[in-house]
Design a protein around this motif. Structure first.
Motif, short mmCIF file in Angstrom:
data_model
loop_
_atom_site.label_atom_id
_atom_site.label_comp_id
_atom_site.label_asym_id
_atom_site.label_seq_id
_atom_site.Cartn_x
_atom_site.Cartn_y
_atom_site.Cartn_z
N ARG A 64 0.84 -1.21 0.00
CA ARG A 64 0.00 0.00 0.00
C ARG A 64 0.87 1.26 0.00
O ARG A 64 0.61 2.20 -0.75
CB ARG A 64 -0.96 0.00 1.20
CG ARG A 64 -2.12 -0.97 1.03
CD ARG A 64 -3.20 -0.79 2.09
NE ARG A 64 -2.77 -1.14 3.42
CZ ARG A 64 -2.77 -2.37 3.93
NH1 ARG A 64 -3.18 -3.39 3.19
NH2 ARG A 64 -2.39 -2.59 5.17
N ILE A 65 1.90 1.26 0.81
CA ILE A 65 2.81 2.41 0.85
C ILE A 65 3.53 2.56 -0.49
O ILE A 65 3.64 3.67 -1.04
CB ILE A 65 3.86 2.25 1.97
CG1 ILE A 65 3.18 2.19 3.34
CG2 ILE A 65 4.89 3.38 1.93
CD1 ILE A 65 4.11 1.76 4.47
N GLU A 66 4.01 1.45 -1.03
CA GLU A 66 4.75 1.49 -2.29
C GLU A 66 3.89 1.97 -3.46
O GLU A 66 4.38 2.70 -4.33
CB GLU A 66 5.33 0.10 -2.60
CG GLU A 66 6.42 -0.28 -1.64
CD GLU A 66 6.73 -1.76 -1.58
OE1 GLU A 66 7.69 -2.13 -0.88
OE2 GLU A 66 6.02 -2.57 -2.22
N ARG A 67 2.63 1.61 -3.47
CA ARG A 67 1.75 2.05 -4.55
C ARG A 67 1.50 3.56 -4.49
O ARG A 67 1.41 4.22 -5.53
CB ARG A 67 0.45 1.26 -4.53
CG ARG A 67 0.64 -0.15 -5.03
CD ARG A 67 -0.68 -0.88 -5.27
NE ARG A 67 -0.41 -2.14 -5.91
CZ ARG A 67 -0.45 -3.33 -5.30
NH1 ARG A 67 -0.79 -3.41 -4.03
NH2 ARG A 67 -0.19 -4.44 -5.97
N VAL A 68 1.41 4.10 -3.29
CA VAL A 68 1.29 5.56 -3.14
C VAL A 68 2.55 6.23 -3.67
O VAL A 68 2.49 7.20 -4.43
CB VAL A 68 1.01 5.95 -1.67
CG1 VAL A 68 1.17 7.44 -1.46
CG2 VAL A 68 -0.38 5.48 -1.25
N ASN A 102 10.22 5.40 -9.38
CA ASN A 102 9.18 4.61 -10.03
C ASN A 102 9.66 3.20 -10.33
O ASN A 102 8.99 2.21 -10.01
CB ASN A 102 8.77 5.33 -11.33
CG ASN A 102 7.47 4.84 -11.89
OD1 ASN A 102 7.11 3.70 -11.74
ND2 ASN A 102 6.77 5.73 -12.56
N SER A 103 10.85 3.08 -10.91
CA SER A 103 11.41 1.78 -11.25
C SER A 103 11.64 0.93 -10.01
O SER A 103 11.32 -0.27 -9.99
CB SER A 103 12.72 1.99 -12.01
OG SER A 103 13.35 0.75 -12.26
N PHE A 143 9.94 -3.63 -6.49
CA PHE A 143 9.53 -4.09 -5.16
C PHE A 143 8.14 -4.70 -5.22
O PHE A 143 7.90 -5.78 -4.67
CB PHE A 143 9.51 -2.93 -4.16
CG PHE A 143 10.84 -2.44 -3.67
CD1 PHE A 143 12.04 -2.79 -4.29
CD2 PHE A 143 10.91 -1.60 -2.58
CE1 PHE A 143 13.26 -2.31 -3.84
CE2 PHE A 143 12.12 -1.11 -2.11
CZ PHE A 143 13.30 -1.47 -2.73
N ILE A 144 7.22 -4.01 -5.87
CA ILE A 144 5.83 -4.46 -5.93
C ILE A 144 5.73 -5.82 -6.61
O ILE A 144 5.07 -6.73 -6.10
CB ILE A 144 4.94 -3.40 -6.62
CG1 ILE A 144 4.80 -2.17 -5.71
CG2 ILE A 144 3.59 -3.98 -7.01
CD1 ILE A 144 4.20 -0.94 -6.39
N GLU A 147 4.38 -9.05 -4.56
CA GLU A 147 3.14 -9.71 -4.99
C GLU A 147 3.38 -11.21 -5.17
O GLU A 147 2.54 -12.02 -4.79
CB GLU A 147 2.62 -9.09 -6.27
CG GLU A 147 2.02 -7.72 -6.08
CD GLU A 147 1.60 -7.04 -7.37
OE1 GLU A 147 0.81 -6.08 -7.29
OE2 GLU A 147 2.05 -7.45 -8.47
N LYS A 148 4.52 -11.57 -5.75
CA LYS A 148 4.84 -12.98 -5.94
C LYS A 148 5.04 -13.68 -4.59
O LYS A 148 4.56 -14.80 -4.40
CB LYS A 148 6.11 -13.12 -6.79
CG LYS A 148 6.44 -14.56 -7.11
CD LYS A 148 7.62 -14.65 -8.06
CE LYS A 148 7.93 -16.11 -8.39
NZ LYS A 148 9.09 -16.21 -9.29
#
Length: 159
Positions: free
Chosen positions: A116-120, A134-135, A140-141, A145-146
């Motif tokens: 959630r923090i990373e998406r913000v 961004n990269s 990280f995301i 997720e995996k």
């Protein structure tokens, strides 16, 4: 609009670095939780989980360094005290967890919070064309997720 040495807007970059410091604090708590899980896990799955937790905390340690270096690149100072980490983290503290399912659930909850923090941060970085941040967030995301998928699959098997 005043730009910094990287060609990014100063005001938005400061806000982004502040949020990266929040991510850093949360990652430090996640890292320490993983160390505790690694040390304290018990039971028939000890050998597999002991190694997995070590893999995860080593990965987290690398990410912590990347986050701190990104904050420095953006011209700010990374948080670096336990007081700051606890104050700025919203992750639960995993104290004395010995049970395998409890440990995996702590990891899943922590990763969901980190995402959630990373998406913000990803959204903020995109708005100011900060491709470096961004990269990093995209990488990280994808990895987290995996890991969530794998940990969720593990939980299903153990039920």
């Amino acid at each position: 609009m005043k730009l910094n040495k990287l060609g990014l807007p100063e005001k938005e970059t400061l806000a982004l670095a502040t949020d990266l410091n929040v991510l850093l604090a949360n990652f430090q708590v996640y890292y320490q939780n993983l160390r505790g899980l690694h040390w304290n896990i018990r039971g028939k799955r000890f050998f597999d989980l002991h190694l997995k937790f070590e893999e995860l905390y080593n990965d987290s340690q690398l990410k912590i360094d990347l986050i701190a270096e990104r904050i420095l690149t953006l011209g700010q100072t990374p948080l670096h005290t336990f007081e700051d980490y606890v104050k700025n983290s919203k992750l639960p503290i995993g104290k004395n967890i010995h049970n395998d399912e409890e440990a995996i659930n702590l990891i899943l909850n922590s990763l969901s919070h980190l995402l959630r923090i990373e998406r913000v941060i990803l959204s903020q970085a995109s708005e100011i064309a900060d491709e470096g941040t961004n990269s990093m967030m995209s990488d990280f995301i994808s990895e987290q997720e995996k890991t969530i998928w794998m940990m969720s699959a593990w939980l299903e098997e153990s039920i």
